[in-house]
Scaffold this motif. Structure first.
Motif, short mmCIF file in Angstrom:
data_model
loop_
_atom_site.label_atom_id
_atom_site.label_comp_id
_atom_site.label_asym_id
_atom_site.label_seq_id
_atom_site.Cartn_x
_atom_site.Cartn_y
_atom_site.Cartn_z
N GLY A 172 0.81 -1.20 0.00
CA GLY A 172 0.00 0.00 0.00
C GLY A 172 0.85 1.26 0.00
O GLY A 172 2.09 1.21 0.04
N PRO A 173 0.21 2.41 -0.06
CA PRO A 173 0.96 3.68 -0.09
C PRO A 173 1.67 3.93 1.23
O PRO A 173 1.16 3.58 2.30
N PRO A 174 2.86 4.54 1.19
CA PRO A 174 3.55 4.87 2.44
C PRO A 174 2.75 5.87 3.25
O PRO A 174 2.05 6.74 2.70
N ARG A 175 2.83 5.73 4.56
CA ARG A 175 2.17 6.69 5.45
C ARG A 175 3.13 7.83 5.77
O ARG A 175 4.34 7.64 5.80
N LEU A 176 2.58 8.99 6.02
CA LEU A 176 3.38 10.16 6.32
C LEU A 176 3.53 10.31 7.82
O LEU A 176 2.53 10.34 8.56
N VAL A 216 7.93 9.16 -4.87
CA VAL A 216 8.38 10.47 -5.34
C VAL A 216 7.22 11.47 -5.29
O VAL A 216 7.39 12.62 -4.84
N ASP A 217 6.03 11.06 -5.71
CA ASP A 217 4.88 11.96 -5.70
C ASP A 217 4.54 12.40 -4.28
O ASP A 217 4.20 13.58 -4.05
N LEU A 218 4.61 11.48 -3.31
CA LEU A 218 4.31 11.83 -1.93
C LEU A 218 5.33 12.84 -1.40
O LEU A 218 4.97 13.84 -0.76
N ILE A 219 6.61 12.60 -1.69
CA ILE A 219 7.65 13.52 -1.22
C ILE A 219 7.47 14.89 -1.84
O ILE A 219 7.53 15.92 -1.15
N ASN A 220 7.21 14.95 -3.14
CA ASN A 220 7.04 16.24 -3.81
C ASN A 220 5.83 17.00 -3.28
O ASN A 220 5.82 18.24 -3.26
N SER A 221 4.81 16.27 -2.85
CA SER A 221 3.61 16.94 -2.33
C SER A 221 3.87 17.66 -1.02
O SER A 221 3.08 18.52 -0.62
N LEU A 222 4.97 17.34 -0.35
CA LEU A 222 5.29 17.96 0.94
C LEU A 222 5.93 19.33 0.78
O LEU A 222 6.02 20.08 1.74
N ALA A 399 10.26 3.09 3.12
CA ALA A 399 9.10 3.12 2.24
C ALA A 399 8.87 1.81 1.49
O ALA A 399 7.86 1.65 0.83
N GLY A 400 9.82 0.89 1.58
CA GLY A 400 9.68 -0.39 0.88
C GLY A 400 9.76 -1.55 1.86
O GLY A 400 9.35 -1.45 3.02
N PHE A 401 10.30 -2.65 1.40
CA PHE A 401 10.44 -3.85 2.24
C PHE A 401 11.61 -4.65 1.70
O PHE A 401 12.03 -4.49 0.55
N TRP A 402 12.13 -5.50 2.54
CA TRP A 402 13.17 -6.43 2.09
C TRP A 402 12.72 -7.84 2.40
O TRP A 402 12.14 -8.12 3.45
N GLY A 409 2.88 -4.20 11.87
CA GLY A 409 3.28 -3.38 13.00
C GLY A 409 4.28 -2.29 12.66
O GLY A 409 4.71 -1.54 13.54
N ALA A 410 4.66 -2.18 11.40
CA ALA A 410 5.63 -1.15 10.97
C ALA A 410 5.29 -0.77 9.53
O ALA A 410 5.94 -1.23 8.59
N PRO A 411 4.28 0.05 9.32
CA PRO A 411 3.84 0.38 7.95
C PRO A 411 4.92 1.13 7.19
O PRO A 411 5.79 1.78 7.79
N PRO A 412 4.89 1.06 5.86
CA PRO A 412 5.86 1.84 5.05
C PRO A 412 5.66 3.32 5.33
O PRO A 412 4.55 3.77 5.61
N GLN A 413 6.76 4.06 5.22
CA GLN A 413 6.72 5.41 5.76
C GLN A 413 7.60 6.37 4.97
O GLN A 413 8.70 6.01 4.53
N VAL A 414 7.10 7.57 4.78
CA VAL A 414 7.89 8.73 4.39
C VAL A 414 7.75 9.72 5.53
O VAL A 414 6.65 9.90 6.07
N SER A 415 8.84 10.35 5.94
CA SER A 415 8.81 11.20 7.13
C SER A 415 9.11 12.64 6.78
O SER A 415 9.96 12.93 5.93
N LEU A 416 8.41 13.55 7.43
CA LEU A 416 8.70 14.97 7.31
C LEU A 416 9.24 15.45 8.65
O LEU A 416 8.51 15.53 9.64
N VAL A 417 10.53 15.74 8.67
CA VAL A 417 11.21 16.17 9.90
C VAL A 417 11.28 17.68 9.89
O VAL A 417 11.90 18.29 9.01
N GLU A 418 10.64 18.29 10.87
CA GLU A 418 10.63 19.76 10.97
C GLU A 418 11.56 20.19 12.09
O GLU A 418 11.40 19.80 13.25
N LEU A 419 12.57 21.00 11.75
CA LEU A 419 13.53 21.48 12.74
C LEU A 419 12.97 22.72 13.42
O LEU A 419 12.49 23.65 12.77
#
Length: 422
Positions: A172-176, A216-222, A399-402, A409-419
């Protein structure tokens, strides 16, 4: 060569033992001697061979057809093992209680009963009505077979359900994940600088170009200020996967996109991939540091190679392992530094150089529960924000799997880290 043979041998031995246990619980204990048991034994043997063959051969393009059945069975095998081991305790309890109860019944039935008196004589104790001596109780074969089959049904249905859920989650799509990290040295004018962080995309035999494009689309949307790709991008060569990685050229960030190697790049032709990633427009940080100049101030962004380079990179070239001194020494002491390093364990060394924040991946968040418990033995942070010797460490799930296309218990993920400033 010896290391590869040792790995294959160990893998075959371990999976063989697991399949022997599964055969005992799911085949031998649930069937009577005959055709069904022979068929189950052959199937178990074939599956035992499938696992190591899949892990060793699916890196070859010609054997990629093995990936789906082999890796899905690996996940089912894992959860069958987990469920059956958990069920061993209640099963043992049921067996012990049944044995105690049966012995109690036997003792009651074994009380001597007076035999009919002989003509003209006193009653004779014992005789044909006496029960058998209390020398143990033979198990009830029918009850044992029923219990074994019930256990197999519970284990099989549970393993299949968990694996099915895990496949759906992994594909499924990565969660943010949004996280705010305060940095003591961050200029107030830079408060809110955002870094889109992704790791462990694992472009490989089970993924396609749509997998890369969706990330890539999810990252660009941020609309992030920076993009950080912290290793394990691929599982295969540039020749095999170059077209699948092509959407990375569309990554957009205000101050640039950056990449550091993970251990899987070294398994996949690290020099070619560094060249390819650079061609796609990502800046590869090979034990080096860049000044990120913004209207609000300057921050150092550094990157170090994965430790796998110490043993797998040729000679003592730039890709031969992490060089913290080169990447982090002689910095401006008042300037905050963010380090990209694939493995969280690298923070122990980074802390010696006063790194404010390390961004990492590698753990997959454990990928499949309860494997996350084992990951904790090797890495100081498995998922999310932690701290190592005063250095903050943020670990994204990836964001993937091996291996198995399964995440539990550990969904795929893209993270937005705000300093943030303190």
């Amino acid at each position: 060569m010896l290391a590869v043979l040792g790995f294959v041998g160990t893998l075959t031995f371990v999976t063989g033992l697991i399949h022997l246990y599964l055969w005992k619980r799911l085949i031998r204990d649930t069937t009577r001697a005959g055709g069904w048991r022979r068929a189950g034994t052959l199937a178990t043997a074939a599956l035992a061979v499938l696992v190591p063959v899949t892990l060793v051969s699916t890196r070859s393009a010609g054997m990629s057809w093995l990936a789906w059945p082999g890796y899905v069975w690996l996940a089912v095998m894992f959860y069958l093992l987990v469920v059956l081991v958990v069920l061993e305790v209640p099963l043992l309890t049921v067996r012990l209680l049944a044995r105690v109860r049966a012995r109690q019944v036997t003792r009651v039935g074994a009380v001597p009963v007076a035999a009919p008196p002989a003509p003209g004589g006193p009653p004779v104790p014992g005789g044909p009505a006496a029960g058998p001596p209390d020398d143990g109780v033979a198990p009830d074969p029918g009850r044992r077979l029923l219990l074994a089959r019930a256990t197999a049904i519970v284990a099989g249905s549970t393993a299949a359900a968990i694996t099915g859920y895990g496949v759906r989650t992994a594909l499924g799509p990565p969660r943010l994940d949004r996280v705010q990290v305060p940095l003591a040295r961050l200029p107030r004018a830079m408060d809110g600088l955002r870094i889109a962080t992704v790791s462990d995309i694992h472009i490989g035999p089970l993924t396609g170009v749509a997998h890369t494009a969706r990330i890539v689309d999810l990252i660009n949307s941020l609309d992030a200020d920076l993009v950080a790709v912290v290793g394990d991008l691929v599982d295969g060569t540039v020749t095999e996967l170059g077209t699948v990685a092509a959407p990375l050229a569309r990554l957009r960030a205000r101050y640039g996109s950056f990449f550091v190697t993970g251990n899987h790049e070294y398994y996949s032709g690290v020099e070619e991939w560094v060249t390819e990633v650079d061609r796609l427009g990502l800046q590869v940080l090979v034990n080096e540091r860049r000044e990120i100049v913004t209207p609000g101030g300057v921050i150092d962004l550094a990157g170090v190679n994965d430790p796998t380079g110490e043993t797998m990179a040729p000679g003592s070239g730039p890709l031969a392992g992490p060089d913290y001194e080169r990447a982090l020494a002689d910095r401006h002491p008042d300037r905050p530094v963010v380090l990209l390093a694939h493995q969280p364990v690298q923070a122990a060394e980074a802390a010696r150089y006063g790194v404010d924040l390390q961004l990492s991946g590698h753990t997959h968040g454990g990928q499949i529960v309860p494997f996350n418990l084992a990951v904790r033995l090797a890495q100081p942070v498995v998922s999310g924000l932690g701290e190592v010797d005063g250095t903050q460490v943020y670990v994204t799930n990836g964001a993937g799997f091996w291996g198995p296309p399964v995440r539990v218990g550990a969904p795929p993920q893209v993270s937005l880290v705000e300093l943030r400033t303190r």
